[in-house]
Each structure stands twice: as C-alpha cells, then as structure tokens.
Motif scaffolding. Structure first.
Motif, PDB file in Angstrom:
ATOM      1  N   GLU A   1      39.720  33.841  39.382  1.00 11.69           N
ATOM      2  CA  GLU A   1      40.919  34.096  40.177  1.00 11.69           C
ATOM      3  C   GLU A   1      40.605  34.049  41.672  1.00 11.69           C
ATOM      4  OE1 GLU A   1      44.192  36.314  37.540  1.00 11.69           O
ATOM      5  OE2 GLU A   1      43.014  37.646  38.835  1.00 11.69           O
ATOM      6  N   ARG A   2      39.426  34.492  42.079  1.00 12.55           N
ATOM      7  CA  ARG A   2      39.040  34.429  43.487  1.00 12.55           C
ATOM      8  C   ARG A   2      38.887  32.975  43.945  1.00 12.55           C
ATOM      9  NH1 ARG A   2      39.431  35.337  48.617  1.00 12.55           N
ATOM     10  NH2 ARG A   2      37.454  35.287  49.775  1.00 12.55           N
ATOM     11  N   LEU A   3      38.299  32.129  43.114  1.00 12.97           N
ATOM     12  CA  LEU A   3      38.158  30.721  43.479  1.00 12.97           C
ATOM     13  C   LEU A   3      39.527  30.076  43.661  1.00 12.97           C
ATOM     14  CD1 LEU A   3      35.229  29.612  41.131  1.00 12.97           C
ATOM     15  CD2 LEU A   3      35.115  30.349  43.517  1.00 12.97           C
ATOM     16  N   TRP A   4      40.448  30.406  42.790  1.00 10.06           N
ATOM     17  CA  TRP A   4      41.814  29.890  42.921  1.00 10.06           C
ATOM     18  C   TRP A   4      42.436  30.356  44.233  1.00 10.06           C
ATOM     19  CZ3 TRP A   4      46.497  32.921  42.242  1.00 10.06           C
ATOM     20  CH2 TRP A   4      47.673  32.144  42.208  1.00 10.06           C
ATOM     21  N   ASP A   5      42.165  31.587  44.606  1.00  5.36           N
ATOM     22  CA  ASP A   5      42.673  32.127  45.861  1.00  5.36           C
ATOM     23  C   ASP A   5      42.073  31.381  47.058  1.00  5.36           C
ATOM     24  OD1 ASP A   5      44.166  34.211  47.359  1.00  5.36           O
ATOM     25  OD2 ASP A   5      42.169  34.861  47.961  1.00  5.36           O
ATOM     26  N   VAL A   6      40.749  31.170  47.033  1.00  5.23           N
ATOM     27  CA  VAL A   6      40.077  30.449  48.120  1.00  5.23           C
ATOM     28  C   VAL A   6      40.611  29.024  48.236  1.00  5.23           C
ATOM     29  CG1 VAL A   6      37.852  29.547  48.927  1.00  5.23           C
ATOM     30  CG2 VAL A   6      37.996  31.861  47.983  1.00  5.23           C
ATOM     31  N   ALA A   7      40.983  28.438  47.094  1.00  2.00           N
ATOM     32  CA  ALA A   7      41.501  27.064  47.086  1.00  2.00           C
ATOM     33  C   ALA A   7      42.926  26.975  47.629  1.00  2.00           C
ATOM     34  CB  ALA A   7      41.446  26.494  45.673  1.00  2.00           C
ATOM     35  N   GLY A   8      43.521  28.109  47.954  1.00  2.00           N
ATOM     36  CA  GLY A   8      44.886  28.091  48.465  1.00  2.00           C
ATOM     37  C   GLY A   8      45.931  28.321  47.404  1.00  2.00           C
ATOM     38  N   ARG A   9      45.501  28.841  46.255  1.00  2.00           N
ATOM     39  CA  ARG A   9      46.397  29.161  45.139  1.00  2.00           C
ATOM     40  C   ARG A   9      47.234  27.973  44.667  1.00  2.00           C
ATOM     41  NH1 ARG A   9      48.358  35.348  45.205  1.00  2.00           N
ATOM     42  NH2 ARG A   9      46.338  36.274  45.756  1.00  2.00           N
ATOM     43  N   PRO A  10      46.582  26.861  44.334  1.00  2.00           N
ATOM     44  CA  PRO A  10      47.357  25.703  43.867  1.00  2.00           C
ATOM     45  C   PRO A  10      48.095  26.007  42.564  1.00  2.00           C
ATOM     46  CG  PRO A  10      45.014  25.386  43.447  1.00  2.00           C
ATOM     47  CD  PRO A  10      45.129  26.603  44.310  1.00  2.00           C
ATOM     48  N   ASP A  11      49.373  25.683  42.555  1.00  2.00           N
ATOM     49  CA  ASP A  11      50.196  25.952  41.374  1.00  2.00           C
ATOM     50  C   ASP A  11      49.737  25.154  40.164  1.00  2.00           C
ATOM     51  OD1 ASP A  11      52.791  27.100  40.194  1.00  2.00           O
ATOM     52  OD2 ASP A  11      53.070  24.940  39.898  1.00  2.00           O
ATOM     53  N   ASP A  12      49.197  23.953  40.402  1.00  2.00           N
ATOM     54  CA  ASP A  12      48.770  23.143  39.270  1.00  2.00           C
ATOM     55  C   ASP A  12      47.444  23.634  38.689  1.00  2.00           C
ATOM     56  OD1 ASP A  12      47.191  22.395  41.403  1.00  2.00           O
ATOM     57  OD2 ASP A  12      47.357  20.238  41.051  1.00  2.00           O
ATOM     58  N   GLY A  13      46.789  24.600  39.359  1.00  2.00           N
ATOM     59  CA  GLY A  13      45.531  25.126  38.860  1.00  2.00           C
ATOM     60  C   GLY A  13      45.653  26.440  38.108  1.00  2.00           C
ATOM     61  N   TYR A  14      46.690  27.201  38.431  1.00  2.00           N
ATOM     62  CA  TYR A  14      46.825  28.523  37.789  1.00  2.00           C
ATOM     63  C   TYR A  14      48.191  29.094  38.107  1.00  2.00           C
ATOM     64  CZ  TYR A  14      45.222  33.291  36.427  1.00  2.00           C
ATOM     65  OH  TYR A  14      45.035  34.523  35.827  1.00  2.00           O
ATOM     66  N   ARG A  15      48.829  29.645  37.080  1.00  2.00           N
ATOM     67  CA  ARG A  15      50.095  30.339  37.237  1.00  2.00           C
ATOM     68  C   ARG A  15      49.916  31.716  36.606  1.00  2.00           C
ATOM     69  NH1 ARG A  15      53.657  25.083  35.217  1.00  2.00           N
ATOM     70  NH2 ARG A  15      53.136  23.772  37.039  1.00  2.00           N
ATOM     71  N   PRO A  16      49.460  32.688  37.394  1.00  2.00           N
ATOM     72  CA  PRO A  16      49.068  33.980  36.822  1.00  2.00           C
ATOM     73  C   PRO A  16      50.140  34.632  35.954  1.00  2.00           C
ATOM     74  CG  PRO A  16      48.420  33.854  39.116  1.00  2.00           C
ATOM     75  CD  PRO A  16      49.255  32.646  38.848  1.00  2.00           C
ATOM     76  N   GLU A  17      51.380  34.544  36.360  1.00  2.00           N
ATOM     77  CA  GLU A  17      52.432  35.212  35.597  1.00  2.00           C
ATOM     78  C   GLU A  17      52.563  34.644  34.184  1.00  2.00           C
ATOM     79  OE1 GLU A  17      54.228  31.827  37.908  1.00  2.00           O
ATOM     80  OE2 GLU A  17      52.800  33.435  38.300  1.00  2.00           O
TER      81      GLU A  17
END
Length: 204
Positions: free
Chosen positions: A69-85
C-alpha cells in the motif's frame, strides 16, 4: 521522500511483489539483497525476521501488506493499480493464504512430522494447503466477476508472485482456474517479472 531501500531475499515471493511494483512504477527505492538464512540484523530491522522491509530514512515499514500500500501511495495512488475500497480484502486474503502455503512448504522442508498425539484432529500441513487452494477458487470467482482485474494491480501481482513461487518450488497444481491462469501468465512475461525470477532451489 527520504532515501528508501527495500530489503529482500531473491527467493521471497513477498519481496518479489514489492520489487515488481518498484520496477513497474519506476519508484525511487533501491532494492538491497540480504543473505539467507536471515541474520540477527534482520530481527533488529523487523521483529518478524522477514522480508520485505521498506526502510525510509530512519523508519522501517512492514509487513508486506503495508509495504504494498505504501508503494502505491508513493506511485501517486494510480487507480489502475489499486482500489482499496474494492480490493483491500482481496489483497489481504491473498497474502494470508500465501502465508499458509509457505508454512506448509517449510514444515515439509524442515522434516517436521507428528511426534505426539494429534489433539486438534487434522494434519496442519494439509490444512494450510487447503486454505491456499480454497483461496485460489475464491480468487477465480473474483476474476470471473471482474473484481480481480487483469494488469498490474496489487492483488494481481501478489497472486502471481505466490503462484509462480509455488511452481518454482514444486507446489500443488493450480491449473483449471482459467481466469487466474490467464492473469498470472500475462504478468509472468513482463520485464519486471522476468528480472525478479527467484533462483532455482529444491530441498536436498
């Protein structure tokens, strides 16, 4: 972000997940290989004595779930990479099922067998492998319904790294799950996966 390093073992499927994402998203994080079996230094970094551990400045982040989750955050939270909800449960359940699979493998590799009366009524190794297999069926259902998306996503990368590790270590056959098979094979050919293939190893 402060200077960041990812501590890893070449054979760890969990560290591979992070290494793949670092490469895919071109993150300013340097993977640093640690020796295996782990030294006491790793316990001073991570009380679980496991990799990956993400070191940013004077802070270490673990376990794998929080690192991804931190890596996704550093990447700018790309929607195509992760949708936490929608995908946090899928990611966390996949990681926990992987823990069960790895525990079953290590139990066998360590030569552990029952030495006393079984008071719980089932074989622990077999139970771990069933948990993994049932989770794969559950992931197949999610993939069929479009909830486990193709492409470079946190849940997809996690599943692919665990299944490819199982294949490399002589694990149980996981074929017959068409959507999951397609997802893993599409990721396997990516440069990030090709660059992080675990070393060949077998017990004995």
């Amino acid at each position: 972000m402060p200077k960041a390093e990812l501590c890893y073992f070449p054979g760890s499927p969990y560290a591979r997940m992070a290494r793949v994402l670092i490469a895919e998203w071109s993150l300013p994080i340097t993977p640093v290989e640690w020796s295996f079996p782990p030294l006491d230094d790793l316990f001073r970094l991570n009380p679980l004595g496991q990799v990956p551990a993400l070191v940013e400045g004077d802070k270490a982040l673990f376990p794998t779930f929080l690192i991804l989750e931190r890596l996704w955050d550093v990447a700018g939270r790309p929607d195509d990479g992760y949708r936490p909800e929608d995908e946090r449960q899928i990611l966390l359940t996949t990681l926990q099922a992987g823990d069960a699979m790895v525990a079953a493998f290590y139990q066998d590799w360590c030569g552990l067998r029952p030495v006393a009366t079984n008071h719980i009524g089932y074989d622990l190794g077999a139970r771990h492998l069933r948990r993994f297999a049932e989770t794969l069926d559950w992931l197949e259902d999610h993939a069929s319904a479009g909830r486990l998306r193709p492409g470079v996503t946190l849940p997809g990368v996690a599943a692919a790294c665990l299944l490819l590790w199982s294949e490399a270590r002589g694990g149980p056959d996981w074929g017959g799950r068409e959507r999951l098979w397609s997802l893993v094979r599409s990721l396997e050919d990516r440069p990030s996966f090709q660059a992080t293939v675990p070393q060949v190893w077998s017990p004995g």
